[in-house]
Design an enzyme around this catalytic site. Structure first.
Site, PDB file in Angstrom:
ATOM      1  N   CYS A 172      -0.706   3.726  -6.379  1.00 37.88           N
ATOM      2  CA  CYS A 172      -1.691   3.169  -5.454  1.00 37.88           C
ATOM      3  C   CYS A 172      -1.933   1.761  -5.979  1.00 37.88           C
ATOM      4  O   CYS A 172      -2.257   1.600  -7.165  1.00 37.88           O
ATOM      5  CB  CYS A 172      -2.984   3.974  -5.475  1.00 37.88           C
ATOM      6  SG  CYS A 172      -4.353   3.129  -4.620  1.00 37.88           S
ATOM      7  N   CYS A 181       0.872  -1.179   0.000  1.00 39.33           N
ATOM      8  CA  CYS A 181       0.000   0.000   0.000  1.00 39.33           C
ATOM      9  C   CYS A 181       0.905   1.223   0.000  1.00 39.33           C
ATOM     10  O   CYS A 181       1.726   1.381   0.924  1.00 39.33           O
ATOM     11  CB  CYS A 181      -0.857  -0.047   1.270  1.00 39.33           C
ATOM     12  SG  CYS A 181      -1.867   1.416   1.536  1.00 39.33           S
TER      13      CYS A 181
END
Ligand code: DGL
Length: 283
Positions: free
Chosen positions: A206, A70
């Site tokens: 992302c 992440c």
């Protein structure tokens, strides 16, 4: 023991898949913090605390190395966890344990330079000749990590981040390709208008966006290189394990998928990316 892979939701699967291909015999535990996803619009302390709690759960489940799959958690929480929490955890667990992020390998891939390299500034202004666009969450954009760290190493690259609030949430909800295309096209065009042209390279900063990488590739002109974060992370982890043989990573090819949210089958969008239906168990 196992390799832990953490994300707010399904985005980290893009990194997980690459890692399991690279280390097929190793044991893996994936944890999606879907009860609290998305992270991208949250404040810093919130992101640190949620990431810490997720890592704690993975450590208790037997992870000896945790990859924060992440960008948001890597940008906001990683340093704090490495400096304060992981050393305590090592003592408590009484075994080798660490938390690693995914931004360092991505910047190495984007700059073509090892992390240890920092440009020697001689004072003469270098014209930025290449533009790298970073599509990311609001929290990652606000951190400016990609701008700062790439600029330290490559003065000839100008970095422009394009926050895409809402996109990770739509992917998490399993939106249709038509809905997602509208949002991706909007952001690609917004970045083009801000720069005055399309970037030369793009980072899907992302991990959720990697699930819709074909939409980004279609929205960008054919020559724009998409830096592939999952393989950059797998390369870096391979080097890391060569230097750190002390971790017990298991060898039974175990694959556990846990969620803090509603257990059960994931969306068709995820199944399409994954190549088969995927079910998460309760964390
Ligand atoms: N997949 C994450 C990232 O790489 C987080 C997305 C979100 O939860 O907003 O940034």
């Amino acid at each position: 023991m196992a390799i832990g892979v953490f994300d707010s939701g399904v985005g980290g699967l893009t990194v997980h898949r690459e890692l399991t291909q690279r280390f097929p015999e190793r044991d893996f535990i994936y944890l999606a913090d879907q009860a609290n996803a998305p992270y991208g619009g949250r404040g810093g302390e919130d992101i640190v605390e949620l990431t810490r709690a997720g890592c704690q759960r993975l450590a208790e489940a037997g992870a000896s190395v945790i990859v924060l799959a992440c960008n948001t958690a890597s940008a906001i929480a990683l340093r704090r966890l490495q400096q304060t929490w992981a050393p305590e955890m090592r003592k408590t667990l009484g075994r080798p344990f660490n938390v690693l992020g995914i931004i360092v390998p991505t910047i190495e891939a984007a700059t073509g330079l090892p992390w240890s390299y920092e440009a020697e500034r001689r004072g003469d202004k270098v014209e930025a000749i290449d533009i790298t666009g970073v599509f990311c969450t609001a929290a990652t954009a606000i951190s400016r990590v990609y701008e700062i760290e790439i600029d330290k190493r490559r003065e000839d690259i100008a970095v422009f981040s394009e926050p895409c609030p809402g996109l990770a949430g739509l992917i998490e909800l399993g939106a249709t390709a038509e809905e997602l295309k509208v949002v991706v096209d909007e952001h690609v065009d917004a970045l083009r208008r801000r720069i005055g042209r399309h970037p030369d390279k793009a980072i899907l900063g992302c991990t959720h966006y990697q699930i819709v990488a074909p939409l980004f590739a279609a929205a960008l002109p054919a020559g724009v290189e998409l830096i592939h974060q999952p393989s950059a992370v797998a390369d870096a982890l391979e080097r890391y394990f060569q230097h750190h043989p002390e971790y017990d990573l298991g060898s039974t090819a175990r694959r556990d998928f846990l969620t803090t949210g509603t257990p059960g089958p994931q969306s068709d969008l995820v199944a399409q990316f994954w190549g088969a239906p995927l079910t998460f168990q309760p964390a």
